[in-house]
Design a protein around this motif. Structure first.
Motif, PDB file in Angstrom:
ATOM      1  N   GLY A 195      23.525  28.357 -24.123  1.00 30.31           N
ATOM      2  CA  GLY A 195      22.445  29.239 -23.719  1.00 30.31           C
ATOM      3  C   GLY A 195      22.486  29.536 -22.235  1.00 30.31           C
ATOM      4  N   ILE A 196      21.357  30.043 -21.724  1.00 27.16           N
ATOM      5  CA  ILE A 196      21.267  30.416 -20.311  1.00 27.16           C
ATOM      6  C   ILE A 196      19.964  29.912 -19.713  1.00 27.16           C
ATOM      7  N   ILE A 197      19.979  29.778 -18.385  1.00 29.53           N
ATOM      8  CA  ILE A 197      18.765  29.431 -17.650  1.00 29.53           C
ATOM      9  C   ILE A 197      18.392  30.628 -16.801  1.00 29.53           C
ATOM     10  N   ASP A 198      17.201  31.172 -17.015  1.00 28.78           N
ATOM     11  CA  ASP A 198      16.697  32.325 -16.262  1.00 28.78           C
ATOM     12  C   ASP A 198      16.061  31.814 -14.976  1.00 28.78           C
ATOM     13  N   LEU A 199      16.731  32.042 -13.838  1.00 25.27           N
ATOM     14  CA  LEU A 199      16.227  31.537 -12.553  1.00 25.27           C
ATOM     15  C   LEU A 199      14.985  32.275 -12.084  1.00 25.27           C
ATOM     16  N   ILE A 200      14.772  33.496 -12.554  1.00 28.63           N
ATOM     17  CA  ILE A 200      13.587  34.250 -12.141  1.00 28.63           C
ATOM     18  C   ILE A 200      12.350  33.722 -12.853  1.00 28.63           C
ATOM     19  N   GLU A 201      12.441  33.572 -14.168  1.00 30.78           N
ATOM     20  CA  GLU A 201      11.286  33.123 -14.960  1.00 30.78           C
ATOM     21  C   GLU A 201      11.185  31.603 -15.022  1.00 30.78           C
ATOM     22  N   LEU A 205      18.300  29.255  -3.497  1.00 26.94           N
ATOM     23  CA  LEU A 205      19.416  29.993  -2.898  1.00 26.94           C
ATOM     24  C   LEU A 205      19.317  31.476  -3.233  1.00 26.94           C
ATOM     25  N   MET A 206      18.962  31.798  -4.476  1.00 25.40           N
ATOM     26  CA  MET A 206      18.811  33.197  -4.889  1.00 25.40           C
ATOM     27  C   MET A 206      17.698  33.895  -4.107  1.00 25.40           C
ATOM     28  N   LEU A 207      16.551  33.217  -3.961  1.00 28.68           N
ATOM     29  CA  LEU A 207      15.431  33.815  -3.244  1.00 28.68           C
ATOM     30  C   LEU A 207      15.761  34.024  -1.770  1.00 28.68           C
ATOM     31  N   GLU A 208      16.495  33.083  -1.192  1.00 27.27           N
ATOM     32  CA  GLU A 208      16.883  33.203   0.213  1.00 27.27           C
ATOM     33  C   GLU A 208      17.799  34.414   0.430  1.00 27.27           C
ATOM     34  N   ARG A 209      18.784  34.578  -0.471  1.00 27.23           N
ATOM     35  CA  ARG A 209      19.694  35.724  -0.364  1.00 27.23           C
ATOM     36  C   ARG A 209      18.948  37.042  -0.575  1.00 27.23           C
ATOM     37  N   LEU A 210      18.024  37.047  -1.514  1.00 22.72           N
ATOM     38  CA  LEU A 210      17.263  38.260  -1.797  1.00 22.72           C
ATOM     39  C   LEU A 210      16.386  38.645  -0.614  1.00 22.72           C
ATOM     40  N   ALA A 211      15.779  37.649   0.042  1.00 23.93           N
ATOM     41  CA  ALA A 211      14.948  37.914   1.214  1.00 23.93           C
ATOM     42  C   ALA A 211      15.754  38.532   2.354  1.00 23.93           C
ATOM     43  N   GLU A 212      17.021  38.144   2.458  1.00 24.37           N
ATOM     44  CA  GLU A 212      17.879  38.704   3.507  1.00 24.37           C
ATOM     45  C   GLU A 212      18.157  40.185   3.290  1.00 24.37           C
ATOM     46  N   GLU A 213      18.066  40.643   2.045  1.00 21.12           N
ATOM     47  CA  GLU A 213      18.436  42.026   1.723  1.00 21.12           C
ATOM     48  C   GLU A 213      17.252  42.938   1.482  1.00 21.12           C
ATOM     49  N   ILE A 264       9.890  39.182  -7.644  1.00 21.08           N
ATOM     50  CA  ILE A 264      11.348  38.981  -7.576  1.00 21.08           C
ATOM     51  C   ILE A 264      12.066  40.132  -8.275  1.00 21.08           C
ATOM     52  N   LYS A 265      11.582  40.515  -9.455  1.00 17.91           N
ATOM     53  CA  LYS A 265      12.224  41.593 -10.200  1.00 17.91           C
ATOM     54  C   LYS A 265      12.138  42.919  -9.453  1.00 17.91           C
ATOM     55  N   ALA A 266      10.984  43.177  -8.826  1.00 23.12           N
ATOM     56  CA  ALA A 266      10.827  44.423  -8.062  1.00 23.12           C
ATOM     57  C   ALA A 266      11.778  44.451  -6.858  1.00 23.12           C
ATOM     58  N   ALA A 267      11.910  43.295  -6.187  1.00 22.49           N
ATOM     59  CA  ALA A 267      12.814  43.210  -5.037  1.00 22.49           C
ATOM     60  C   ALA A 267      14.267  43.384  -5.467  1.00 22.49           C
ATOM     61  N   LEU A 268      14.619  42.768  -6.605  1.00 29.46           N
ATOM     62  CA  LEU A 268      15.982  42.907  -7.121  1.00 29.46           C
ATOM     63  C   LEU A 268      16.304  44.357  -7.450  1.00 29.46           C
ATOM     64  N   ARG A 269      15.338  45.051  -8.043  1.00 32.64           N
ATOM     65  CA  ARG A 269      15.578  46.461  -8.381  1.00 32.64           C
ATOM     66  C   ARG A 269      15.793  47.293  -7.121  1.00 32.64           C
ATOM     67  N   ARG A 270      14.962  47.077  -6.101  1.00 31.05           N
ATOM     68  CA  ARG A 270      15.117  47.833  -4.847  1.00 31.05           C
ATOM     69  C   ARG A 270      16.481  47.557  -4.208  1.00 31.05           C
ATOM     70  N   ALA A 271      16.885  46.283  -4.212  1.00 32.42           N
ATOM     71  CA  ALA A 271      18.165  45.920  -3.589  1.00 32.42           C
ATOM     72  C   ALA A 271      19.347  46.462  -4.384  1.00 32.42           C
ATOM     73  N   VAL A 284      22.863  44.303  -3.445  1.00 30.65           N
ATOM     74  CA  VAL A 284      23.112  43.087  -4.216  1.00 30.65           C
ATOM     75  C   VAL A 284      23.618  43.460  -5.609  1.00 30.65           C
ATOM     76  N   VAL A 285      24.266  42.512  -6.253  1.00 29.68           N
ATOM     77  CA  VAL A 285      24.724  42.671  -7.643  1.00 29.68           C
ATOM     78  C   VAL A 285      24.237  41.465  -8.428  1.00 29.68           C
ATOM     79  N   PRO A 286      23.288  41.644  -9.348  1.00 31.88           N
ATOM     80  CA  PRO A 286      22.826  40.507 -10.157  1.00 31.88           C
ATOM     81  C   PRO A 286      23.971  39.963 -11.017  1.00 31.88           C
ATOM     82  N   VAL A 287      24.025  38.649 -11.163  1.00 28.29           N
ATOM     83  CA  VAL A 287      25.065  37.997 -11.978  1.00 28.29           C
ATOM     84  C   VAL A 287      24.396  37.327 -13.172  1.00 28.29           C
ATOM     85  N   LEU A 288      24.866  37.689 -14.367  1.00 28.45           N
ATOM     86  CA  LEU A 288      24.375  37.076 -15.595  1.00 28.45           C
ATOM     87  C   LEU A 288      25.557  36.470 -16.328  1.00 28.45           C
TER      88      LEU A 288
END
Length: 530
Positions: free
Chosen positions: A11-17, A50-58, A77-84, A90-94
Motif C-alpha cells: 500500500g501507500i502512506i499519504d503524507l498530506i492526509e 521534509l515535504m512541508l519545508e520544501r513546499l514552503a520554499e516554493e 497543503i493541497k492548494a499550495a501544491l497545486r499553485r507550485a 515542484v513535481v509531486p511524487v507518488l
C-alpha cells in the motif's frame, strides 16, 4: 511513501492526509485505511516535515502558514501544491504498481487535483496561414474551433481513429472542419470519448476535451483542425529520424499479399516508423528508433494483423555529409540520330548546420537555363542525395546552389537537366571531402555498486563516452553516450554483467562523425572504395 517494497509492497502512506491505505491483490477491490506501526509513524513524520519545508520554499502563501508554527491543514497543503505545480516549481511524487493496480486511484486523483486545467495555462500560440503572422487561441468554448491531432490508430472494429485535443471552441459530430496543414476541408464522422477498455459516443466536444474521430481520411499526427473562417496552424509535433533498419521478407504468399497494407497502417500510427523497398535486393526495409521499437512493431504485425515475416540483422541508419565547399559541372548530352538530349549545369555545395537538412538556391542569371528546367535540376539533386558517394547512405545537411549552365533550343528537356543535376551533385559531393555520420544514443544505466566496474569496462569497449555517474537511492546511475552500432544486443550483455539486476534506458541523441578506423569497416562492404 510506499508501504513495504518489492514483493511485500502492500500500500501507500499519504503524507498530506497522514493516512495509510492498503490494497488487496484483487484489482477490482477498493483500498482500505489501516493503522501504522510506531516505526512507520516516525518515518512518516520525518518525511512529512521534509515535504512541508520544501513546499514552503516554493510557495510564498504556504511559507506564511509554515512560519506561524501551527499544523498545516490538508486543504492548505493541497492548494499550495497545486499553485507550485502550475508554476512548474515542484513535481509531486507518488508510488504504486500499475501491474497490480496498487496506488493508481491516488495517482489519478493527484492528476485532477494538482495539474493545470486548460484555463490555468496561457492561450495556445499558432500561425495564421493566410498572413503568416502569430495568432492565439484562448481555451474558451466561445472562441473559434482549433484542435491538434496527436495520434492515429487503426481499430479492428471501427476503423481509422484520429485522436485530437481541442484547444478552443467546440465542434459537433458530422461537422465540417478545416485541416490547415493540408489546406483541405474534411468532415468528422462519429466523435468518441475513449476510456481504457471501452468508448463512449458523444455529440460534441469542447475546449480542453480529448476525443477521437472517425471519417478523417487525410488527417495525420501533428495536423491542425480548425474553423475554415478563422484558420490557424498550431505548433506541430516534430519526430526524430529513424536510426535502425531491418530487412524483412513475408513467409508465405498470403503474408506477401497483405504486408503492404499492414505496413501502411503502422506508418500512419507511428510517424517514427518508415519503410521502403530495396530494388537491388528485392527486400522490404523497415526503419525505427531502436531494436525494441522494431521488435514491438514486428510482434504487432504477427499478433494483430496475422502477417508473419522473416527478419535480417538490424542495420544502423548512417548518414553522409560534406566538410567543405566545392563546385562541379554536370553534362548530359546524348544524340540518337533524331532529337537528342542536352542538359548542362554548374553547382556549388556547402556544408549546412547539423540537423538543418537540404536547401536548394537558384542563382542563374540572364537566362542561362530556362526557368521551366530549374525544378528538374532540383529533382535530380534530391534524387542523388538519397545515395551518397562514400557508402550509399543518404547525404544530409547540404546547401546546393545552381550557378550556371547552358541549354539547347531543340534537345534540352526535363529529363536531360534532371540527369545533369544528378551528375553534378555526385561530383561536387565527391570533391567536398565527404564524411560518414553515425547515430549516437543517450544511455542511462541503473546498476548496483558491485557491478559498476564491469559495466564501465564494457562501455569503454563499445566506444561509449561516460557523461557522469550518479547515485539514486542505493543504485549507481551511469549516464553515457554510445554509438548505436555498438549498442545492438546490449540488453543481453547487461543482464549477463549484472546477474539480471541492472536496467537501462536508451534514446536517440545526435549524429556524430565516424572515426577513421570504423569508417574503413563500414565503407569496405558498401562503398566505392571496397
Amino acid at each position: 511513501m510506499p508501504l513495504g517494497e518489492e514483493k511485500d509492497f502492500e500500500g501507500i502512506i499519504d503524507l498530506i492526509e497522514n493516512k495509510a491505505w492498503a490494497f488487496s491483490d484483487d484489482i477490482t477491490s477498493l483500498p482500505r485505511e489501516i493503522g501504522l506501526s510506531e516505526e512507520c509513524l516516525g518515518k512518516t513524520k520525518e518525511q512529512r516535515e521534509l515535504m512541508l519545508e520544501r513546499l514552503a520554499e516554493e510557495d510564498d502563501q504556504f511559507m506564511a502558514v509554515y512560519l506561524e508554527g501551527r499544523p498545516a491543514r490538508a486543504e492548505e497543503i493541497k492548494a499550495a501544491l497545486r499553485r507550485a505545480c502550475i508554476a512548474n516549481r515542484v513535481v509531486p511524487v507518488l508510488c504504486g504498481s500499475a501491474l497490480k493496480n496498487k496506488g493508481i486511484q491516488p495517482l489519478l486523483d493527484a492528476v485532477v487535483r494538482y495539474l493545470p486545467s486548460p484555463v490555468d495555462v496561457p492561450p495556445v500560440q499558432g500561425i495564421d496561414p493566410k498572413t503568416g503572422k502569430s495568432d492565439t487561441r484562448v481555451s474558451d468554448i466561445a472562441a473559434p474551433f482549433s484542435a491538434l491531432a496527436f495520434k492515429v490508430t487503426t481499430d479492428p472494429f471501427v476503423g481509422r481513429l484520429v485522436y485530437f485535443r481541442v484547444y478552443s471552441g467546440k465542434v459537433k459530430a458530422k461537422a465540417q472542419v478545416f485541416n490547415s496543414c493540408k489546406g483541405r476541408k474534411e468532415r468528422l464522422g462519429r466523435l468518441l470519448r475513449m476510456h481504457a477498455n471501452h468508448r463512449e459516443e458523444v455529440d460534441e466536444v469542447c475546449a480542453g476535451d480529448i476525443a477521437a474521430a472517425l471519417g478523417l481520411k487525410a488527417t495525420y499526427t501533428g495536423d491542425t483542425l480548425c474553423d475554415s473562417t478563422r484558420p490557424i496552424v498550431l505548433e506541430t509535433i516534430r519526430f526524430p529520424q529513424p536510426v535502425v533498419s531491418v530487412a524483412i521478407e513475408p513467409k508465405t504468399k498470403a503474408d506477401q499479399d497483405r504486408i503492404g497494407d499492414v505496413l501502411a497502417k503502422l506508418m500512419e500510427e507511428d510517424p517514427t516508423f518508415e519503410t521502403h523497398y530495396e530494388a537491388e535486393t528485392g527486400q522490404t526495409v523497415i526503419s525505427g528508433m531502436g531494436e525494441l521499437h522494431l521488435e514491438v512493431l514486428l510482434e504487432r504485425m504477427k499478433t494483430e494483423f496475422k502477417v508473419d515475416v522473416r527478419t535480417g540483422k538490424p542495420q544502423v541508419a548512417y548518414k553522409e555529409t560534406i566538410t567543405q565547399s566545392a563546385e562541379a559541372e554536370g553534362r548530359f548530352i546524348k544524340q540518337f540520330g533524331g532529337k537528342g538530349q542536352y542538359g548542362h549545369v554548374v553547382l556549388r555545395v556547402e556544408p549546412a548546420e547539423r540537423g538543418s537538412g537540404f536547401s536548394f538556391t537558384n542563382r542563374i542569371r540572364h537566362g542561362a537555363i530556362p526557368a521551366e528546367f530549374i525544378p528538374a535540376v532540383e529533382a535530380g539533386v534530391r534524387e542523388s542525395l538519397d545515395r551518397g558517394v562514400l557508402a550509399n547512405y543518404p547525404v544530409v545537411d547540404v546547401k546546393v546552389e545552381l550557378l550556371d549552365g547552358s541549354y539547347h533550343e531543340v534537345d534540352s528537356s526535363d529529363v536531360a537537366f534532371k540527369m545533369a543535376g544528378s551528375l553534378a551533385l555526385k561530383e561536387a559531393v565527391s570533391r567536398a571531402k565527404p564524411v560518414l555520420l553515425e547515430p549516437i544514443m543517450k544511455l542511462d544505466i541503473f546498476a548496483g555498486e558491485q557491478f559498476l566496474g564491469d559495466v564501465l569496462a564494457d562501455l569503454d569497449a563499445r566506444r561509449a563516452s561516460i557523461e557522469g555517474i550518479g547515485v539514486q537511492g542505493g543504485t549507481r546511475v551511469v549516464h553515457a553516450l554510445i554509438p548505436l552500432g555498438e549498442a545492438f544486443g546490449y540488453a543481453t550483455a547487461l543482464r549477463s554483467l549484472s546477474q539480471g539486476r541492472a536496467t537501462y534506458s536508451m534514446e536517440f541523441h545526435h549524429y556524430q562523425q565516424v572515426p577513421p578506423n570504423v569508417l574503413e569497416q563500414i565503407v569496405g562492404p558498401r562503398g566505392r572504395f571496397a
